[in-house]
Design a protein around this motif. Structure first.
Motif, PDB file in Angstrom:
ATOM      1  N   LEU A 122       0.809  -1.215   0.000  1.00  0.00           N
ATOM      2  CA  LEU A 122       0.000   0.000   0.000  1.00  0.00           C
ATOM      3  C   LEU A 122       0.847   1.271   0.000  1.00  0.00           C
ATOM      4  O   LEU A 122       0.651   2.149  -0.853  1.00  0.00           O
ATOM      5  CB  LEU A 122      -0.964  -0.011   1.187  1.00  0.00           C
ATOM      6  CG  LEU A 122      -1.813   1.245   1.389  1.00  0.00           C
ATOM      7  CD1 LEU A 122      -2.733   1.472   0.203  1.00  0.00           C
ATOM      8  CD2 LEU A 122      -2.632   1.151   2.677  1.00  0.00           C
ATOM      9  N   PRO A 123       1.803   1.431   0.918  1.00  0.00           N
ATOM     10  CA  PRO A 123       2.517   2.715   0.955  1.00  0.00           C
ATOM     11  C   PRO A 123       3.415   2.984  -0.242  1.00  0.00           C
ATOM     12  O   PRO A 123       3.697   4.155  -0.527  1.00  0.00           O
ATOM     13  CB  PRO A 123       3.328   2.636   2.255  1.00  0.00           C
ATOM     14  CG  PRO A 123       3.351   1.214   2.658  1.00  0.00           C
ATOM     15  CD  PRO A 123       2.107   0.594   2.102  1.00  0.00           C
ATOM     16  N   VAL A 124       3.869   1.966  -0.969  1.00  0.00           N
ATOM     17  CA  VAL A 124       4.688   2.258  -2.158  1.00  0.00           C
ATOM     18  C   VAL A 124       3.897   3.097  -3.163  1.00  0.00           C
ATOM     19  O   VAL A 124       4.280   4.234  -3.474  1.00  0.00           O
ATOM     20  CB  VAL A 124       5.241   0.969  -2.801  1.00  0.00           C
ATOM     21  CG1 VAL A 124       5.817   1.279  -4.191  1.00  0.00           C
ATOM     22  CG2 VAL A 124       6.335   0.360  -1.944  1.00  0.00           C
ATOM     23  N   PRO A 125       2.781   2.614  -3.723  1.00  0.00           N
ATOM     24  CA  PRO A 125       2.078   3.430  -4.724  1.00  0.00           C
ATOM     25  C   PRO A 125       1.410   4.663  -4.148  1.00  0.00           C
ATOM     26  O   PRO A 125       1.282   5.676  -4.846  1.00  0.00           O
ATOM     27  CB  PRO A 125       1.058   2.464  -5.327  1.00  0.00           C
ATOM     28  CG  PRO A 125       0.863   1.418  -4.299  1.00  0.00           C
ATOM     29  CD  PRO A 125       2.174   1.269  -3.596  1.00  0.00           C
ATOM     30  N   VAL A 126       0.974   4.610  -2.868  1.00  0.00           N
ATOM     31  CA  VAL A 126       0.378   5.805  -2.262  1.00  0.00           C
ATOM     32  C   VAL A 126       1.402   6.928  -2.189  1.00  0.00           C
ATOM     33  O   VAL A 126       1.110   8.090  -2.503  1.00  0.00           O
ATOM     34  CB  VAL A 126      -0.188   5.485  -0.865  1.00  0.00           C
ATOM     35  CG1 VAL A 126      -0.486   6.772  -0.109  1.00  0.00           C
ATOM     36  CG2 VAL A 126      -1.455   4.666  -0.988  1.00  0.00           C
ATOM     37  N   THR A 127       2.620   6.597  -1.784  1.00  0.00           N
ATOM     38  CA  THR A 127       3.671   7.613  -1.701  1.00  0.00           C
ATOM     39  C   THR A 127       3.999   8.169  -3.080  1.00  0.00           C
ATOM     40  O   THR A 127       4.141   9.387  -3.263  1.00  0.00           O
ATOM     41  CB  THR A 127       4.935   7.016  -1.059  1.00  0.00           C
ATOM     42  OG1 THR A 127       4.610   6.505   0.237  1.00  0.00           O
ATOM     43  CG2 THR A 127       6.019   8.073  -0.908  1.00  0.00           C
ATOM     44  N   VAL A 128       4.093   7.293  -4.070  1.00  0.00           N
ATOM     45  CA  VAL A 128       4.446   7.728  -5.431  1.00  0.00           C
ATOM     46  C   VAL A 128       3.378   8.666  -5.991  1.00  0.00           C
ATOM     47  O   VAL A 128       3.686   9.763  -6.477  1.00  0.00           O
ATOM     48  CB  VAL A 128       4.645   6.518  -6.357  1.00  0.00           C
ATOM     49  CG1 VAL A 128       4.822   6.976  -7.811  1.00  0.00           C
ATOM     50  CG2 VAL A 128       5.853   5.697  -5.919  1.00  0.00           C
ATOM     51  N   ILE A 129       2.102   8.268  -5.926  1.00  0.00           N
ATOM     52  CA  ILE A 129       1.064   9.101  -6.525  1.00  0.00           C
ATOM     53  C   ILE A 129       0.873  10.378  -5.715  1.00  0.00           C
ATOM     54  O   ILE A 129       0.586  11.449  -6.282  1.00  0.00           O
ATOM     55  CB  ILE A 129      -0.267   8.330  -6.684  1.00  0.00           C
ATOM     56  CG1 ILE A 129      -1.191   9.050  -7.676  1.00  0.00           C
ATOM     57  CG2 ILE A 129      -0.957   8.122  -5.360  1.00  0.00           C
ATOM     58  CD1 ILE A 129      -0.659   9.174  -9.082  1.00  0.00           C
ATOM     59  N   SER A 130       1.056  10.314  -4.401  1.00  0.00           N
ATOM     60  CA  SER A 130       0.932  11.515  -3.579  1.00  0.00           C
ATOM     61  C   SER A 130       1.996  12.533  -3.963  1.00  0.00           C
ATOM     62  O   SER A 130       1.706  13.733  -4.107  1.00  0.00           O
ATOM     63  CB  SER A 130       1.051  11.162  -2.098  1.00  0.00           C
ATOM     64  OG  SER A 130      -0.012  10.334  -1.677  1.00  0.00           O
ATOM     65  N   GLU A 131       3.225  12.076  -4.151  1.00  0.00           N
ATOM     66  CA  GLU A 131       4.301  12.993  -4.538  1.00  0.00           C
ATOM     67  C   GLU A 131       4.084  13.521  -5.955  1.00  0.00           C
ATOM     68  O   GLU A 131       4.340  14.701  -6.228  1.00  0.00           O
ATOM     69  CB  GLU A 131       5.645  12.281  -4.421  1.00  0.00           C
ATOM     70  CG  GLU A 131       6.027  11.969  -2.978  1.00  0.00           C
ATOM     71  CD  GLU A 131       7.372  11.266  -2.868  1.00  0.00           C
ATOM     72  OE1 GLU A 131       7.970  10.942  -3.918  1.00  0.00           O
ATOM     73  OE2 GLU A 131       7.832  11.039  -1.727  1.00  0.00           O
ATOM     74  N   LEU A 132       3.601  12.666  -6.848  1.00  0.00           N
ATOM     75  CA  LEU A 132       3.368  13.099  -8.226  1.00  0.00           C
ATOM     76  C   LEU A 132       2.295  14.182  -8.291  1.00  0.00           C
ATOM     77  O   LEU A 132       2.409  15.167  -9.033  1.00  0.00           O
ATOM     78  CB  LEU A 132       2.968  11.901  -9.078  1.00  0.00           C
ATOM     79  CG  LEU A 132       2.914  12.073 -10.592  1.00  0.00           C
ATOM     80  CD1 LEU A 132       4.282  12.415 -11.165  1.00  0.00           C
ATOM     81  CD2 LEU A 132       2.382  10.809 -11.250  1.00  0.00           C
ATOM     82  N   LEU A 133       1.249  14.015  -7.487  1.00  0.00           N
ATOM     83  CA  LEU A 133       0.148  14.973  -7.484  1.00  0.00           C
ATOM     84  C   LEU A 133       0.412  16.169  -6.575  1.00  0.00           C
ATOM     85  O   LEU A 133      -0.238  17.203  -6.711  1.00  0.00           O
ATOM     86  CB  LEU A 133      -1.146  14.288  -7.040  1.00  0.00           C
ATOM     87  CG  LEU A 133      -1.702  13.202  -7.960  1.00  0.00           C
ATOM     88  CD1 LEU A 133      -2.937  12.573  -7.348  1.00  0.00           C
ATOM     89  CD2 LEU A 133      -2.025  13.761  -9.333  1.00  0.00           C
ATOM     90  N   GLY A 134       1.325  16.020  -5.615  1.00  0.00           N
ATOM     91  CA  GLY A 134       1.541  17.072  -4.642  1.00  0.00           C
ATOM     92  C   GLY A 134       0.609  16.977  -3.462  1.00  0.00           C
ATOM     93  O   GLY A 134       0.204  17.992  -2.879  1.00  0.00           O
ATOM     94  N   VAL A 135       0.258  15.748  -3.071  1.00  0.00           N
ATOM     95  CA  VAL A 135      -0.637  15.500  -1.944  1.00  0.00           C
ATOM     96  C   VAL A 135       0.206  15.113  -0.735  1.00  0.00           C
ATOM     97  O   VAL A 135       1.065  14.235  -0.841  1.00  0.00           O
ATOM     98  CB  VAL A 135      -1.621  14.368  -2.276  1.00  0.00           C
ATOM     99  CG1 VAL A 135      -2.492  14.032  -1.070  1.00  0.00           C
ATOM    100  CG2 VAL A 135      -2.498  14.761  -3.466  1.00  0.00           C
ATOM    101  N   PRO A 136      -0.013  15.713   0.430  1.00  0.00           N
ATOM    102  CA  PRO A 136       0.762  15.328   1.622  1.00  0.00           C
ATOM    103  C   PRO A 136       0.546  13.859   1.970  1.00  0.00           C
ATOM    104  O   PRO A 136      -0.601  13.405   2.087  1.00  0.00           O
ATOM    105  CB  PRO A 136       0.202  16.241   2.715  1.00  0.00           C
ATOM    106  CG  PRO A 136      -0.423  17.389   1.988  1.00  0.00           C
ATOM    107  CD  PRO A 136      -0.943  16.827   0.704  1.00  0.00           C
TER     108      PRO A 136
END
Length: 408
Positions: free
Chosen positions: A145-159
């Motif tokens: 879970l945290p691998v793709p959540v971290t990637v998409i959050s950083e890509l979108l600019g979501v904390p």
């Protein structure tokens, strides 16, 4: 062929854990069947590979849920601001789909994905650093879970600190079981998600960054290529789709390898097989199950079966990807099978925009787990694994054991 709908038995844990024997019997009974699917919805299942491939490019089958005649389908969207939730490219047809997809496609090119790979590797290693000394982990919550959540959050600019909140709201809005969802839960989830996204977009308007959401705000405010509902719905789609299926690819892929020790051993011995292994894992047990929804714009005939205008057509990619006419010995996991043209990412103009990103994340995550977790094994019996019911397939939890490395 009988027109009585067959009920997909999502209330049966054995079916949820392994639906493929049921699907095989269903496919052998006919190429297209009416079925009651997750949420109690009525749909027409299209199952042979060739018919699914054609259906995904058929202009008579729309992605727009407004084309659906089933009132139950509309009731499974939040009453509050129902239209804004689906004002995105996933549920749009040309020309709107073309316009919306073009706005974000540059963030998901092969070159951009390749540039992200070293950082994804850092994320995967950092997550595993926390568990390798212990000899056990819950690989969904700790890793998949945290691998793709971290990637998409950083890509979108979501904390990333907001992860648990938006994950819970996405689950409320998307996950389906055998019964229709509670409208109050849907409405509450969408109100909270919309309020969160509205606040996030306001913050980025005040202090724009180099992220994808800031670029979409520019497209909305300065270039007038989006309306506000489209901006909010696009942000929701990118956030949810950016992680939820990749979690299942990583977790479900590792579970499949653990269930096939010969394939796991082969991959450990030859990591160069990893790209082909990801494709085979997607074919063998893809994250969309049984498939992709379309809506008939007009009366259509598929494989000699008449389907009325407004009907929900479920292009059953998970069933098609085990069609023996396309895939020899389809129920066997074979990571040396090579590029098999599976339909796990769809086909045609709606082919998954994030497919290359998901592939890369799957390669990095699964490859890193196999390299850094020696003697990896399930921490429970296979029968104790619980799988997500409904259209998004993957293990809910994945307890594992391995030989610890106290020096890590």
């Amino acid at each position: 062929m009988s027109q009585q709908p067959v009920v997909l038995p999502y209330a049966d844990p054995a079916f949820v854990a392994n639906p493929f024997a049921f699907y095989r019997r269903l496919r052998e009974d006919g190429p297209v069947r009416r079925a009651t699917i997750a949420g109690g919805l009525d749909a027409w299942l299209v199952m042979p590979y060739e018919e699914c491939l054609a259906a995904l490019s058929d202009p008579r089958l729309s992605s727009d849920v407004c084309q659906a005649s089933d009132p139950g389908l509309r009731r499974q969207l939040p009453v509050a601001e129902r239209e804004s939730m689906v004002s995105n490219m996933l549920r749009a047809d040309p020309p709107d789909h073309t316009r919306l997809r073009r706005l974000v496609s540059r963030a998901f090119t092969a070159r951009r994905v390749a540039e992200l790979r070293p950082h994804v590797q850092e994320i995967a290693d950092r997550l595993l650093d926390a568990v390798v000394p212990t000899g056990r982990a819950e690989l969904i919550g700790d890793f998949a879970l945290p691998v793709p959540v971290t990637v998409i959050s950083e890509l979108l600019g979501v904390p990333t600190s907001d992860r648990q909140d938006f994950q819970r709201w996405v689950d409320d809005l998307i996950l389906r079981g055998p019964e229709p969802p509670d409208p109050a839960v849907l409405d509450r989830g969408w109100r909270r998600m919309r309020s969160y996204l509205t606040g996030l977009l306001a913050a980025k308007r005040a202090r724009p960054g180099e992220d994808l959401l800031s670029a979409l705000i520019t497209a909305r405010d300065e270039e007038h290529r989006l309306i506000e509902d489209e901006l909010i719905s696009m942000a929701f789609l990118l956030l949810a789709a950016g992680y939820i299926t990749t979690v299942n690819l990583i977790g479900g892929g590792i579970a499949a390898l653990l269930a096939h020790p010969d394939q796991l051993r082969m991959l450990r011995e030859d990591p160069a097989l990893l790209p082909d292994a990801i494709e085979e894992l997607l074919r063998y047990d893809g994250t969309l199950n049984p498939g992709i929804a379309r809506f008939a714009r007009e009366d259509v005939s598929i494989a000699g079966v008449d389907i009325p205008r407004g009907a929900t057509v479920l292009v059953a990619s998970a069933i098609a990807d085990r069609d023996p006419a396309q895939f020899p010995d389809p129920d066997r996991l074979d990571i040396t099978r090579g590029d098999s043209a599976h339909l796990a990412f769809g086909h045609g103009i709606h082919y998954c925009l994030g497919a290359q990103l998901a592939r890369m994340e799957g390669q990095v995550a699964i490859g890193t787990a196999l390299r850094r977790l020696p003697d990896l094994a399930l921490g429970v019996s296979p029968e104790e694994l619980r799988w997500r019911p409904g259209g998004l397939r993957g293990p809910e939890r994945l307890p594992v054991t391995f030989t610890p490395d106290p020096s890590a």
